[in-house]
Motif scaffolding. Structure first.
Motif, mmCIF file in Angstrom:
data_model
loop_
_atom_site.group_PDB
_atom_site.id
_atom_site.type_symbol
_atom_site.label_atom_id
_atom_site.label_comp_id
_atom_site.label_asym_id
_atom_site.label_seq_id
_atom_site.Cartn_x
_atom_site.Cartn_y
_atom_site.Cartn_z
ATOM 1 N N THR A 394 -4.816 -3.936 1.332
ATOM 2 C CA THR A 394 -5.382 -2.745 0.597
ATOM 3 C C THR A 394 -4.500 -1.948 -0.034
ATOM 4 O O THR A 394 -4.789 -1.402 -1.028
ATOM 5 C CB THR A 394 -6.229 -2.098 1.711
ATOM 6 O OG1 THR A 394 -7.147 -3.008 2.342
ATOM 7 C CG2 THR A 394 -6.868 -0.831 0.976
ATOM 8 N N ALA A 395 -3.222 -1.683 0.635
ATOM 9 C CA ALA A 395 -2.288 -0.936 0.176
ATOM 10 C C ALA A 395 -1.600 -1.338 -1.050
ATOM 11 O O ALA A 395 -0.952 -0.502 -2.036
ATOM 12 C CB ALA A 395 -1.265 -0.470 1.151
ATOM 13 N N LEU A 402 4.094 3.049 -1.825
ATOM 14 C CA LEU A 402 4.480 3.543 -0.320
ATOM 15 C C LEU A 402 5.440 2.535 0.241
ATOM 16 O O LEU A 402 6.010 2.797 1.232
ATOM 17 C CB LEU A 402 3.265 3.500 0.344
ATOM 18 C CG LEU A 402 2.213 4.815 0.157
ATOM 19 C CD1 LEU A 402 1.025 4.550 0.769
ATOM 20 C CD2 LEU A 402 2.822 6.109 -0.090
ATOM 21 N N PHE A 403 5.546 1.288 -0.172
ATOM 22 C CA PHE A 403 6.468 0.321 0.417
ATOM 23 C C PHE A 403 7.856 0.385 0.318
ATOM 24 O O PHE A 403 8.449 -0.148 0.790
ATOM 25 C CB PHE A 403 5.954 -1.130 -0.076
ATOM 26 C CG PHE A 403 4.833 -1.443 0.316
ATOM 27 C CD1 PHE A 403 4.620 -2.046 1.659
ATOM 28 C CD2 PHE A 403 3.677 -1.342 -0.480
ATOM 29 C CE1 PHE A 403 3.393 -2.397 1.956
ATOM 30 C CE2 PHE A 403 2.115 -1.832 -0.094
ATOM 31 C CZ PHE A 403 2.217 -2.340 1.113
ATOM 32 N N GLU A 407 10.962 0.232 5.862
ATOM 33 C CA GLU A 407 12.136 -0.707 5.883
ATOM 34 C C GLU A 407 11.283 -2.358 5.908
ATOM 35 O O GLU A 407 10.237 -2.368 5.937
ATOM 36 C CB GLU A 407 12.968 -0.511 7.345
ATOM 37 C CG GLU A 407 13.544 0.838 7.354
ATOM 38 C CD GLU A 407 14.102 1.122 8.664
ATOM 39 O OE1 GLU A 407 14.247 0.277 9.339
ATOM 40 O OE2 GLU A 407 14.738 2.252 8.773
ATOM 41 N N GLU A 408 12.465 -3.160 6.203
ATOM 42 C CA GLU A 408 12.035 -4.722 6.305
ATOM 43 C C GLU A 408 11.044 -5.157 7.568
ATOM 44 O O GLU A 408 11.348 -4.370 8.296
ATOM 45 C CB GLU A 408 12.947 -5.564 6.362
ATOM 46 C CG GLU A 408 14.032 -5.368 4.793
ATOM 47 C CD GLU A 408 15.081 -6.438 4.912
ATOM 48 O OE1 GLU A 408 15.080 -7.187 5.823
ATOM 49 O OE2 GLU A 408 15.767 -6.478 4.033
ATOM 50 N N GLY A 409 10.230 -5.888 7.213
ATOM 51 C CA GLY A 409 9.198 -6.236 8.245
ATOM 52 C C GLY A 409 8.020 -5.607 8.256
ATOM 53 O O GLY A 409 7.793 -4.721 7.352
ATOM 54 N N LEU A 415 3.535 3.051 7.490
ATOM 55 C CA LEU A 415 2.679 2.979 6.339
ATOM 56 C C LEU A 415 1.944 4.383 6.386
ATOM 57 O O LEU A 415 1.419 5.034 5.611
ATOM 58 C CB LEU A 415 2.202 1.741 6.046
ATOM 59 C CG LEU A 415 1.003 1.695 5.069
ATOM 60 C CD1 LEU A 415 1.695 2.012 3.860
ATOM 61 C CD2 LEU A 415 0.054 0.518 5.136
ATOM 62 N N VAL A 416 1.352 4.470 7.879
ATOM 63 C CA VAL A 416 0.486 5.527 8.039
ATOM 64 C C VAL A 416 1.593 6.954 7.768
ATOM 65 O O VAL A 416 0.833 7.881 7.395
ATOM 66 C CB VAL A 416 0.372 5.491 9.671
ATOM 67 C CG1 VAL A 416 -0.607 6.984 10.182
ATOM 68 C CG2 VAL A 416 -0.886 4.424 9.976
ATOM 69 N N ARG A 417 2.600 6.980 8.120
ATOM 70 C CA ARG A 417 3.521 8.131 7.915
ATOM 71 C C ARG A 417 3.552 8.572 6.495
ATOM 72 O O ARG A 417 3.498 9.736 6.096
ATOM 73 C CB ARG A 417 4.785 7.789 8.474
ATOM 74 C CG ARG A 417 5.973 9.077 8.357
ATOM 75 C CD ARG A 417 7.151 8.824 8.744
ATOM 76 N NE ARG A 417 7.793 7.696 7.837
ATOM 77 C CZ ARG A 417 8.332 6.577 8.236
ATOM 78 N NH1 ARG A 417 8.309 6.223 9.544
ATOM 79 N NH2 ARG A 417 8.947 5.796 7.398
ATOM 80 N N GLU A 418 3.920 7.532 5.724
ATOM 81 C CA GLU A 418 3.877 7.793 4.311
ATOM 82 C C GLU A 418 2.571 8.092 3.608
ATOM 83 O O GLU A 418 2.518 8.921 2.559
ATOM 84 C CB GLU A 418 4.607 6.699 3.402
ATOM 85 C CG GLU A 418 6.024 6.296 3.875
ATOM 86 C CD GLU A 418 6.997 7.248 3.910
ATOM 87 O OE1 GLU A 418 6.650 8.008 2.839
ATOM 88 O OE2 GLU A 418 7.922 7.480 4.811
#
Length: 445
Positions: A394-395, A402-403, A407-409, A415-418
């Motif tokens: 969805t993102a 946002l990605f 960080e990796e993984g 994602l919620v924080r951003e």
């Protein structure tokens, strides 16, 4: 060609006798061509071309001048002190050659301490010479920049380039397998970059041999294999302090080589050679086994066994079909009219927004991304890989930016924080726009 009988044996004996008759100092190019020819004709694991016993060329003796103390006594003061230091360094540097030609001689601790002292002295002197070279280059460059000279015409430049090329070709044919050890030439040799590189490479080869004698490296090679070559297993083992010193010296020498004149490409080549050398050491340790493998015998008449589907997957089975996961199995075995479902545009084009996807996880997390009251870490939706996959899908549609800050993984919490930060910025911008609309010019109709 088989080197143990027939024409192969005759050719091998002839080439070996020819190599024995050639001079090791004057006919190096011819000897190299013969060795290349032998390497192309005979297999790499041929016993006459490998040193199975690990013998060293102890006949390679380096003679150098002995320092006369009476000559040093004639000078007094600073000159005498400088002369003594230069003489001591001269002896230390050339005293390394016996150790290079016979590495097992370092087994006694007294010899290792002498070798260590000489190497430290040589590396320190070479580092100071390299610093002086860089400083002189910087001064000459600044002098040229401050006082520009008239550039040479294209014709002069071409003539100069041709002259340099001819001079390089003229002196490229001269090759000396060993440097001269005269005391009068010593200071000039130290200023030569190729001379210093020669000594540094010898130190690296020696250090790699010593590191291979550590307990850790010997444990890697192992001693239980039947094909282990015991001739290359030396008695002495490097201590922890000696191994640490070898690692430090190797690091210093590598850095010095990289900083030298046109040293980056030379450093890459040297690093590659020493990396490949580890494989050759292991191959020699395993008694130089042949690289050839027997060909695979393919039988064309063998009939392959047909795949028999499982009863669970069978169409005629009354049990539900297993599709690889519980969710796919449930979806597949749900009785639905697929034609009606595919024609339903509302179902076909329904896209979940990121706000809807993260709403439930947002309620489970505090502002600092810790579990909210009454929630445990193991029950958060961020630990569900299916939820993470759907959320990331969805993102990716409208919030791909946002990605960049994640960080990796897979980290749905990040994602919620951003997403929260972006939402706050959107709310702030909308509130400022509303204040601007309310504060319009009263005279504007």
């Amino acid at each position: 060609m088989d080197p143990s009988r027939g024409k192969g044996l005759v050719l091998l004996r002839f080439c070996n006798e020819l190599l024995r008759r050639l001079s090791k100092t004057k006919d190096t190019a011819t000897s190299g061509q013969i060795l290349i020819f032998l390497a192309n004709v005979f297999p790499l694991s041929e016993r006459s071309g490998v040193n199975l016993r690990g013998d060293f060329n102890v006949d390679n003796v380096t003679f150098f001048d002995t320092v006369d103390e009476s000559d040093q006594m004639e000078a007094d003061g600073t000159e005498a002190s400088t002369a003594r230091k230069e003489a001591a360094f001269y002896e230390k540097l050339w005293s390394l050659q016996p150790f290079f030609s016979n590495p097992p001689s370092l087994a006694p601790s007294s010899n290792f301490e002498r070798f260590k002292e000489a190497v430290v002295s040589a590396v320190a002197r070479f580092e100071s010479l390299e610093v002086e070279r860089l400083e002189s280059m910087a001064k000459s460059k600044s002098a040229v920049d401050s006082k520009r000279k008239t550039p040479a015409t294209p014709a002069k430049a071409v003539a100069l380039r041709r002259h340099v090329g001819k001079t390089t070709k003229k002196y490229a044919q001269y090759f000396f397998p060993k440097y001269l050890t005269s005391r009068n030439l010593f200071n000039l040799e130290l200023l030569d970059v190729s001379f210093r590189r020669q000594i540094l490479i010898q130190i690296l080869v020696m250090v790699q041999f010593l590191i291979g004698q550590s307990a850790k490296e010997k444990e890697k090679l192992g001693t239980t294999d039947q094909n282990i070559n015991k001739s290359v297993q030396f008695v002495f083992t490097l201590s922890a302090d000696q191994e640490k010193w070898c690692m430090e010296i190797r690091s210093r020498v590598m850095k010095m080589v990289e900083r030298s004149y046109k040293g980056k490409m030379f450093f890459k080549t040297l690093y590659t050679i020493f990396s490949h050398e580890k494989n050759w050491i292991k191959w020699k340790h395993e008694s130089c086994q042949s690289f050839e493998r027997p060909s695979v015998n393919l039988v064309a008449d063998v009939k392959r066994k047909k795949f028999e589907p499982s009863i669970i997957v069978s169409q005629n089975s009354s049990q539900p079909r297993w599709m690889g996961s519980d969710h796919l199995t449930k979806l597949w075995n749900t009785p639905q009219d697929w034609k009606t479902l595919l024609r339903n545009k509302a179902k076909k084009y329904h896209n979940t927004t990121l706000d809807e996807a993260l709403k439930e996880l947002d309620e489970q997390l505090n502002p600092d991304l810790t579990p909210a009251d009454g929630m445990e870490e193991q029950y958060l939706l961020s630990g569900d890989m299916q939820f993470n996959w759907r959320t990331y899908r969805t993102a990716m549609r409208h919030h791909l930016h946002l990605f960049q800050k994640i960080e990796e993984g897979v980290d749905t919490k990040a994602l919620v924080r951003e997403w929260r930060k972006e939402k706050q910025v959107t709310v702030r911008d909308s509130s400022e726009e509303m204040r601007f609309t309310d504060a319009k010019d009263p005279y504007q109709q």
